[in-house]
Write a protein that holds these residues in place. Sequence first.
Motif, mmCIF file in Angstrom:
data_model
loop_
_atom_site.group_PDB
_atom_site.id
_atom_site.type_symbol
_atom_site.label_atom_id
_atom_site.label_comp_id
_atom_site.label_asym_id
_atom_site.label_seq_id
_atom_site.Cartn_x
_atom_site.Cartn_y
_atom_site.Cartn_z
ATOM 1 N N ARG A 52 0.547 -1.330 0.248
ATOM 2 C CA ARG A 52 -0.339 -0.096 0.060
ATOM 3 C C ARG A 52 0.745 1.653 0.078
ATOM 4 N NH1 ARG A 52 -4.616 -0.007 4.091
ATOM 5 N NH2 ARG A 52 -4.948 1.920 3.449
ATOM 6 N N LEU A 53 1.993 1.157 0.734
ATOM 7 C CA LEU A 53 2.711 2.667 0.677
ATOM 8 C C LEU A 53 3.814 2.701 -0.696
ATOM 9 C CD1 LEU A 53 4.138 4.810 2.561
ATOM 10 C CD2 LEU A 53 6.156 3.141 2.769
ATOM 11 N N ARG A 54 3.672 1.681 -1.351
ATOM 12 C CA ARG A 54 4.324 1.477 -2.616
ATOM 13 C C ARG A 54 3.299 2.417 -3.781
ATOM 14 N NH1 ARG A 54 6.688 -3.546 -1.833
ATOM 15 N NH2 ARG A 54 5.463 -4.277 -2.749
ATOM 16 N N VAL A 55 1.833 1.489 -3.778
ATOM 17 C CA VAL A 55 1.139 2.647 -3.886
ATOM 18 C C VAL A 55 0.994 4.048 -3.433
ATOM 19 C CG1 VAL A 55 -0.998 3.053 -4.892
ATOM 20 C CG2 VAL A 55 -0.156 0.196 -4.566
ATOM 21 N N ARG A 56 0.772 4.541 -3.034
ATOM 22 C CA ARG A 56 0.900 5.524 -2.243
ATOM 23 C C ARG A 56 2.099 6.550 -2.851
ATOM 24 N NH1 ARG A 56 -1.081 4.244 2.327
ATOM 25 N NH2 ARG A 56 1.041 4.270 3.725
ATOM 26 N N GLU A 57 2.862 5.913 -2.756
ATOM 27 C CA GLU A 57 4.763 6.634 -3.106
ATOM 28 C C GLU A 57 3.802 7.169 -4.667
ATOM 29 O OE1 GLU A 57 7.507 4.318 -1.998
ATOM 30 O OE2 GLU A 57 7.314 5.404 -0.095
ATOM 31 N N ALA A 58 4.192 5.800 -5.157
ATOM 32 C CA ALA A 58 3.348 6.013 -6.495
ATOM 33 C C ALA A 58 2.513 7.043 -6.855
ATOM 34 C CB ALA A 58 3.183 4.492 -7.787
ATOM 35 N N ASP A 59 1.349 7.136 -6.348
ATOM 36 C CA ASP A 59 0.125 8.111 -6.668
ATOM 37 C C ASP A 59 0.796 9.252 -6.856
ATOM 38 O OD1 ASP A 59 -2.455 9.458 -6.768
ATOM 39 O OD2 ASP A 59 -1.998 8.905 -4.885
ATOM 40 N N ILE A 60 1.929 9.935 -4.973
ATOM 41 C CA ILE A 60 2.316 11.339 -4.813
ATOM 42 C C ILE A 60 3.698 11.318 -6.083
ATOM 43 C CG2 ILE A 60 4.371 12.390 -3.595
ATOM 44 C CD1 ILE A 60 2.614 10.625 -0.833
ATOM 45 N N LEU A 61 4.044 10.470 -6.705
ATOM 46 C CA LEU A 61 4.829 11.022 -7.544
ATOM 47 C C LEU A 61 4.265 11.337 -8.846
ATOM 48 C CD1 LEU A 61 7.821 10.494 -8.939
ATOM 49 C CD2 LEU A 61 7.294 8.425 -9.600
ATOM 50 N N LEU A 62 3.295 10.533 -8.839
ATOM 51 C CA LEU A 62 1.784 10.672 -10.910
ATOM 52 C C LEU A 62 1.409 12.263 -10.290
ATOM 53 C CD1 LEU A 62 0.749 9.557 -13.719
ATOM 54 C CD2 LEU A 62 -1.116 9.151 -11.430
ATOM 55 N N GLN A 63 1.519 12.849 -9.014
ATOM 56 C CA GLN A 63 0.654 14.491 -8.727
ATOM 57 C C GLN A 63 1.550 14.978 -9.278
ATOM 58 O OE1 GLN A 63 -2.524 14.276 -8.398
ATOM 59 N NE2 GLN A 63 -2.997 12.501 -8.072
ATOM 60 N N LYS A 64 2.933 14.752 -8.445
ATOM 61 C CA LYS A 64 4.456 16.013 -9.024
ATOM 62 C C LYS A 64 4.073 15.585 -10.441
ATOM 63 C CE LYS A 64 6.130 15.323 -4.603
ATOM 64 N NZ LYS A 64 7.809 14.705 -3.632
ATOM 65 N N ALA A 65 4.811 14.259 -10.999
ATOM 66 C CA ALA A 65 4.708 14.466 -12.750
ATOM 67 C C ALA A 65 3.579 15.221 -13.120
ATOM 68 C CB ALA A 65 4.636 13.080 -12.539
ATOM 69 N N ALA A 66 2.741 15.393 -13.250
ATOM 70 C CA ALA A 66 1.528 15.739 -13.498
ATOM 71 C C ALA A 66 1.334 17.280 -13.495
ATOM 72 C CB ALA A 66 -0.102 15.020 -13.107
ATOM 73 N N ASP A 67 1.310 17.690 -12.201
ATOM 74 C CA ASP A 67 1.730 19.184 -12.388
ATOM 75 C C ASP A 67 3.543 19.494 -12.859
ATOM 76 O OD1 ASP A 67 1.707 21.528 -10.169
ATOM 77 O OD2 ASP A 67 2.716 21.392 -9.624
ATOM 78 N N GLU A 68 4.286 19.070 -13.033
ATOM 79 C CA GLU A 68 5.430 19.401 -14.107
ATOM 80 C C GLU A 68 4.674 20.054 -15.555
ATOM 81 O OE1 GLU A 68 8.643 20.373 -13.002
ATOM 82 O OE2 GLU A 68 7.438 20.277 -11.308
ATOM 83 N N VAL A 69 3.919 18.801 -16.088
ATOM 84 C CA VAL A 69 3.270 18.573 -17.484
ATOM 85 C C VAL A 69 2.747 20.065 -16.989
ATOM 86 C CG1 VAL A 69 1.930 17.962 -19.150
ATOM 87 C CG2 VAL A 69 3.466 16.207 -17.981
ATOM 88 N N SER A 70 1.980 20.451 -16.569
ATOM 89 C CA SER A 70 0.690 21.679 -16.580
ATOM 90 C C SER A 70 1.620 22.677 -16.564
ATOM 91 C CB SER A 70 0.019 21.422 -15.333
ATOM 92 O OG SER A 70 0.985 21.264 -14.181
ATOM 93 N N LYS A 71 2.985 23.000 -16.242
ATOM 94 C CA LYS A 71 3.719 23.986 -15.595
ATOM 95 C C LYS A 71 4.404 24.200 -17.236
ATOM 96 C CE LYS A 71 4.165 23.897 -10.547
ATOM 97 N NZ LYS A 71 5.046 23.801 -9.881
ATOM 98 N N CYS A 72 4.197 23.701 -17.933
ATOM 99 C CA CYS A 72 5.099 23.231 -19.432
ATOM 100 C C CYS A 72 3.990 24.031 -20.386
ATOM 101 C CB CYS A 72 5.408 22.564 -20.009
ATOM 102 S SG CYS A 72 6.763 21.832 -19.241
#
Length: 288
Positions: free
Chosen positions: A216-236
Amino acid sequence: MKPMNQSAGEALAIELPSMSRRKLLLGMGAAAVAVAPDAHGAAVGQALGFSGDQAENPELIVAYQKFNDACAQLEEARSSLEWLADEWRHQWPLAPEELLHGANAQDGRGTMPAERDIVGRYLIRDTSELTQRLAPKFRRETQNTCFAICTANEERKLLERWKRSTPTGRTEKALARNRAYRIKAIRECELRIQLADQYEAETARLRQVSGADAARLRVREADILLQKAADEVSKCQACTVAGLAMKADALTVTAGALMKITKSDDSPLGQIARFIESVAEVAGRASE
Protein backbone atom coordinates in the motif's frame (compact mmCIF):
# COMPACT_ATOMS: atom_id res chain seq x y z
CA MET A 1 -7.18 -0.56 16.07
CA LYS A 2 -6.20 2.57 14.21
CA PRO A 3 -8.05 3.24 10.97
CA MET A 4 -5.59 2.58 8.15
CA ASN A 5 -4.59 5.38 5.81
CA GLN A 6 -6.90 4.94 2.84
CA SER A 7 -5.09 6.80 0.08
CA ALA A 8 -3.35 3.72 -1.27
CA GLY A 9 -6.47 1.58 -1.40
CA GLU A 10 -8.55 4.34 -2.94
CA ALA A 11 -5.84 5.05 -5.50
CA LEU A 12 -6.93 1.82 -7.18
CA ALA A 13 -9.93 3.71 -8.53
CA ILE A 14 -8.01 6.54 -10.29
CA GLU A 15 -8.26 6.33 -14.04
CA LEU A 16 -5.09 6.70 -16.10
CA PRO A 17 -4.71 7.51 -19.78
CA SER A 18 -3.89 4.38 -21.77
CA MET A 19 -0.26 3.36 -22.35
CA SER A 20 -0.70 3.19 -26.14
CA ARG A 21 -2.20 6.69 -26.23
CA ARG A 22 0.66 8.11 -24.16
CA LYS A 23 3.25 6.49 -26.44
CA LEU A 24 1.49 7.92 -29.47
CA LEU A 25 1.49 11.41 -27.98
CA LEU A 26 5.15 11.14 -27.06
CA GLY A 27 6.02 10.07 -30.56
CA MET A 28 4.04 12.89 -32.13
CA GLY A 29 5.34 15.50 -29.75
CA ALA A 30 8.99 14.47 -30.02
CA ALA A 31 9.04 14.69 -33.82
CA ALA A 32 9.59 18.14 -35.30
CA VAL A 33 6.80 18.81 -37.82
CA ALA A 34 8.70 18.90 -41.09
CA VAL A 35 5.82 17.84 -43.32
CA ALA A 36 2.37 19.31 -43.67
CA PRO A 37 -0.08 17.85 -41.16
CA ASP A 38 -3.28 16.22 -42.28
CA ALA A 39 -6.22 18.49 -42.94
CA HIS A 40 -8.00 17.70 -39.67
CA GLY A 41 -4.88 18.22 -37.55
CA ALA A 42 -4.06 21.46 -39.35
CA ALA A 43 -7.59 22.80 -38.90
CA VAL A 44 -7.63 21.96 -35.20
CA GLY A 45 -4.15 23.41 -34.73
CA GLN A 46 -5.07 26.65 -36.44
CA ALA A 47 -8.27 26.90 -34.41
CA LEU A 48 -6.22 26.58 -31.23
CA GLY A 49 -3.59 29.06 -32.38
CA PHE A 50 -0.80 26.64 -33.40
CA SER A 51 1.08 26.94 -36.69
CA GLY A 52 1.42 23.82 -38.81
CA ASP A 53 5.25 23.79 -38.81
CA GLN A 54 5.89 24.16 -35.07
CA ALA A 55 7.98 21.68 -33.10
CA GLU A 56 6.88 20.75 -29.60
CA ASN A 57 8.45 22.29 -26.51
CA PRO A 58 11.31 19.92 -25.48
CA GLU A 59 10.66 20.61 -21.80
CA LEU A 60 7.06 19.43 -22.21
CA ILE A 61 8.20 16.24 -23.92
CA VAL A 62 10.64 15.46 -21.08
CA ALA A 63 7.99 16.25 -18.45
CA TYR A 64 5.40 14.10 -20.23
CA GLN A 65 7.87 11.21 -20.48
CA LYS A 66 8.30 11.40 -16.70
CA PHE A 67 4.51 11.47 -16.37
CA ASN A 68 4.30 8.42 -18.64
CA ASP A 69 6.86 6.59 -16.48
CA ALA A 70 4.98 7.58 -13.31
CA CYS A 71 1.74 6.20 -14.79
CA ALA A 72 3.50 2.90 -15.50
CA GLN A 73 4.86 2.75 -11.94
CA LEU A 74 1.43 3.38 -10.45
CA GLU A 75 -0.17 0.77 -12.70
CA GLU A 76 2.46 -1.79 -11.64
CA ALA A 77 2.00 -0.95 -7.95
CA ARG A 78 -1.78 -1.27 -8.28
CA SER A 79 -1.50 -4.62 -10.04
CA SER A 80 0.73 -5.93 -7.26
CA LEU A 81 -1.73 -4.71 -4.63
CA GLU A 82 -4.66 -6.32 -6.45
CA TRP A 83 -2.76 -9.60 -6.69
CA LEU A 84 -1.96 -9.48 -2.96
CA ALA A 85 -5.61 -8.78 -2.08
CA ASP A 86 -6.77 -11.76 -4.12
CA GLU A 87 -4.01 -14.05 -2.79
CA TRP A 88 -4.87 -13.37 0.86
CA ARG A 89 -8.64 -12.96 0.52
CA HIS A 90 -9.52 -16.34 2.03
CA GLN A 91 -7.20 -15.93 5.03
CA TRP A 92 -8.52 -12.50 6.00
CA PRO A 93 -10.93 -12.79 8.97
CA LEU A 94 -14.31 -11.13 9.15
CA ALA A 95 -14.88 -9.02 12.23
CA PRO A 96 -16.97 -10.86 14.85
CA GLU A 97 -20.63 -9.94 14.72
CA GLU A 98 -20.42 -8.51 18.25
CA LEU A 99 -18.05 -5.81 16.95
CA LEU A 100 -20.27 -4.63 14.11
CA HIS A 101 -22.02 -1.29 14.34
CA GLY A 102 -23.80 0.85 11.74
CA ALA A 103 -24.35 -0.38 8.19
CA ASN A 104 -23.45 1.45 4.96
CA ALA A 105 -20.05 2.44 6.32
CA GLN A 106 -18.80 2.45 2.73
CA ASP A 107 -20.44 5.87 2.39
CA GLY A 108 -17.65 7.25 4.56
CA ARG A 109 -19.96 9.41 6.66
CA GLY A 110 -19.55 7.69 10.02
CA THR A 111 -17.05 8.49 12.75
CA MET A 112 -16.17 4.87 13.53
CA PRO A 113 -13.70 2.93 11.37
CA ALA A 114 -15.22 0.76 8.66
CA GLU A 115 -14.42 -2.90 8.21
CA ARG A 116 -11.84 -3.26 5.45
CA ASP A 117 -9.94 -5.95 3.61
CA ILE A 118 -6.20 -6.60 3.78
CA VAL A 119 -5.36 -3.75 1.39
CA GLY A 120 -7.69 -1.24 3.03
CA ARG A 121 -10.73 -1.39 0.77
CA TYR A 122 -14.26 -1.41 2.19
CA LEU A 123 -15.30 -4.96 3.00
CA ILE A 124 -18.85 -5.59 1.79
CA ARG A 125 -20.53 -8.41 3.75
CA ASP A 126 -23.44 -10.74 3.18
CA THR A 127 -26.00 -9.81 5.84
CA SER A 128 -28.00 -13.07 5.67
CA GLU A 129 -25.80 -14.71 8.33
CA LEU A 130 -25.87 -11.79 10.76
CA THR A 131 -28.82 -12.95 12.81
CA GLN A 132 -27.66 -11.71 16.24
CA ARG A 133 -28.03 -8.01 15.56
CA LEU A 134 -29.98 -7.55 12.33
CA ALA A 135 -33.73 -7.84 11.97
CA PRO A 136 -35.07 -10.13 9.21
CA LYS A 137 -36.60 -7.13 7.41
CA PHE A 138 -33.24 -5.34 7.27
CA ARG A 139 -31.48 -8.47 6.01
CA ARG A 140 -34.06 -8.84 3.24
CA GLU A 141 -33.81 -5.20 2.17
CA THR A 142 -30.02 -4.85 2.57
CA GLN A 143 -28.40 -8.03 1.40
CA ASN A 144 -24.84 -6.66 1.24
CA THR A 145 -23.22 -3.77 3.08
CA CYS A 146 -20.11 -2.60 4.91
CA PHE A 147 -20.25 -2.18 8.69
CA ALA A 148 -18.48 0.14 11.06
CA ILE A 149 -16.58 -1.79 13.73
CA CYS A 150 -15.77 -0.95 17.32
CA THR A 151 -12.13 -1.07 18.42
CA ALA A 152 -10.59 -2.42 21.58
CA ASN A 153 -9.45 1.07 22.63
CA GLU A 154 -12.92 2.57 22.28
CA GLU A 155 -14.46 -0.35 24.15
CA ARG A 156 -11.99 0.12 27.01
CA LYS A 157 -13.06 3.74 27.30
CA LEU A 158 -16.69 2.65 27.34
CA LEU A 159 -15.94 0.04 29.99
CA GLU A 160 -14.36 2.66 32.25
CA ARG A 161 -17.44 4.84 31.91
CA TRP A 162 -19.71 1.95 32.87
CA LYS A 163 -17.56 1.09 35.88
CA ARG A 164 -17.61 4.69 37.10
CA SER A 165 -21.37 4.94 36.66
CA THR A 166 -23.75 4.67 39.62
CA PRO A 167 -27.18 3.17 38.89
CA THR A 168 -30.16 5.12 40.18
CA GLY A 169 -33.91 4.49 40.30
CA ARG A 170 -37.01 6.11 41.68
CA THR A 171 -38.17 2.77 43.04
CA GLU A 172 -36.42 -0.33 44.33
CA LYS A 173 -37.59 -2.19 41.25
CA ALA A 174 -36.19 0.45 38.91
CA LEU A 175 -32.91 0.56 40.83
CA ALA A 176 -32.54 -3.21 40.64
CA ARG A 177 -33.30 -3.16 36.91
CA ASN A 178 -30.66 -0.45 36.29
CA ARG A 179 -28.08 -2.28 38.38
CA ALA A 180 -28.68 -5.46 36.38
CA TYR A 181 -28.41 -3.51 33.13
CA ARG A 182 -25.07 -2.02 34.25
CA ILE A 183 -23.66 -5.47 35.08
CA LYS A 184 -24.84 -6.81 31.73
CA ALA A 185 -23.31 -3.86 29.86
CA ILE A 186 -19.96 -4.35 31.61
CA ARG A 187 -19.88 -8.04 30.74
CA GLU A 188 -20.74 -7.36 27.11
CA CYS A 189 -18.09 -4.65 26.96
CA GLU A 190 -15.47 -7.00 28.36
CA LEU A 191 -16.42 -9.61 25.76
CA ARG A 192 -16.10 -7.08 22.94
CA ILE A 193 -12.68 -6.04 24.21
CA GLN A 194 -11.52 -9.64 24.14
CA LEU A 195 -12.91 -10.19 20.64
CA ALA A 196 -11.49 -6.89 19.35
CA ASP A 197 -8.02 -7.65 20.77
CA GLN A 198 -7.99 -11.02 19.01
CA TYR A 199 -9.31 -9.60 15.73
CA GLU A 200 -6.89 -6.67 15.69
CA ALA A 201 -3.91 -8.88 16.53
CA GLU A 202 -4.74 -11.33 13.74
CA THR A 203 -5.36 -8.67 11.09
CA ALA A 204 -2.14 -6.87 12.06
CA ARG A 205 -0.24 -10.15 11.79
CA LEU A 206 -1.63 -10.90 8.36
CA ARG A 207 -0.85 -7.41 7.07
CA GLN A 208 2.73 -7.85 8.24
CA VAL A 209 3.40 -11.35 6.91
CA SER A 210 1.67 -10.61 3.59
CA GLY A 211 3.54 -7.35 3.02
CA ALA A 212 0.22 -5.52 2.57
CA ASP A 213 1.32 -2.35 4.35
CA ALA A 214 4.47 -2.14 2.23
CA ALA A 215 2.44 -2.75 -0.95
CA ARG A 216 0.00 0.00 0.00
CA LEU A 217 2.89 2.33 0.71
CA ARG A 218 4.29 1.66 -2.78
CA VAL A 219 0.93 2.62 -4.31
CA ARG A 220 0.77 5.76 -2.17
CA GLU A 221 4.30 6.79 -3.13
CA ALA A 222 3.65 6.06 -6.81
CA ASP A 223 0.48 8.15 -6.64
CA ILE A 224 2.39 11.08 -5.11
CA LEU A 225 5.05 10.77 -7.82
CA LEU A 226 2.35 10.79 -10.50
CA GLN A 227 0.73 13.90 -9.06
CA LYS A 228 4.08 15.71 -9.09
CA ALA A 229 4.80 14.59 -12.65
CA ALA A 230 1.38 15.78 -13.80
CA ASP A 231 2.01 19.14 -12.14
CA GLU A 232 5.30 19.48 -14.02
CA VAL A 233 3.50 18.80 -17.31
CA SER A 234 0.95 21.48 -16.47
CA LYS A 235 3.71 24.07 -15.99
CA CYS A 236 5.21 23.52 -19.45
CA GLN A 237 4.13 25.51 -22.50
CA ALA A 238 2.50 23.50 -25.30
CA CYS A 239 3.36 24.41 -28.91
CA THR A 240 1.35 21.82 -30.85
CA VAL A 241 -1.98 20.04 -30.66
CA ALA A 242 -0.13 16.91 -29.47
CA GLY A 243 1.40 18.97 -26.68
CA LEU A 244 -2.01 20.26 -25.71
CA ALA A 245 -3.24 16.63 -25.56
CA MET A 246 -0.31 15.80 -23.24
CA LYS A 247 -1.33 18.57 -20.88
CA ALA A 248 -4.97 17.47 -21.06
CA ASP A 249 -4.02 13.90 -20.13
CA ALA A 250 -2.01 15.06 -17.14
CA LEU A 251 -4.74 17.43 -16.00
CA THR A 252 -7.36 14.70 -16.26
CA VAL A 253 -5.38 12.63 -13.76
CA THR A 254 -5.14 15.41 -11.17
CA ALA A 255 -8.57 16.98 -11.70
CA GLY A 256 -10.61 14.06 -13.03
CA ALA A 257 -12.61 13.50 -9.85
CA LEU A 258 -13.31 17.24 -9.48
CA MET A 259 -14.39 17.46 -13.11
CA LYS A 260 -16.89 14.62 -12.69
CA ILE A 261 -18.40 16.33 -9.65
CA THR A 262 -18.56 19.86 -11.02
CA LYS A 263 -19.02 19.60 -14.79
CA SER A 264 -22.83 19.73 -14.51
CA ASP A 265 -22.75 22.76 -12.17
CA ASP A 266 -23.77 26.25 -13.26
CA SER A 267 -20.87 27.69 -11.25
CA PRO A 268 -17.52 28.82 -12.71
CA LEU A 269 -16.09 25.47 -11.59
CA GLY A 270 -18.60 23.73 -13.83
CA GLN A 271 -17.65 25.99 -16.74
CA ILE A 272 -13.96 25.24 -16.21
CA ALA A 273 -14.61 21.49 -16.01
CA ARG A 274 -16.60 21.52 -19.25
CA PHE A 275 -13.90 23.59 -20.96
CA ILE A 276 -11.17 21.16 -19.89
CA GLU A 277 -13.23 18.22 -21.12
CA SER A 278 -13.82 19.89 -24.49
CA VAL A 279 -10.14 20.73 -24.94
CA ALA A 280 -9.15 17.16 -24.06
CA GLU A 281 -11.65 15.77 -26.59
CA VAL A 282 -10.54 18.09 -29.41
CA ALA A 283 -6.84 17.54 -28.73
CA GLY A 284 -7.40 13.82 -28.44
CA ARG A 285 -9.16 13.61 -31.82
CA ALA A 286 -6.38 15.62 -33.46
CA SER A 287 -3.72 13.23 -32.15
CA GLU A 288 -5.45 10.04 -33.34
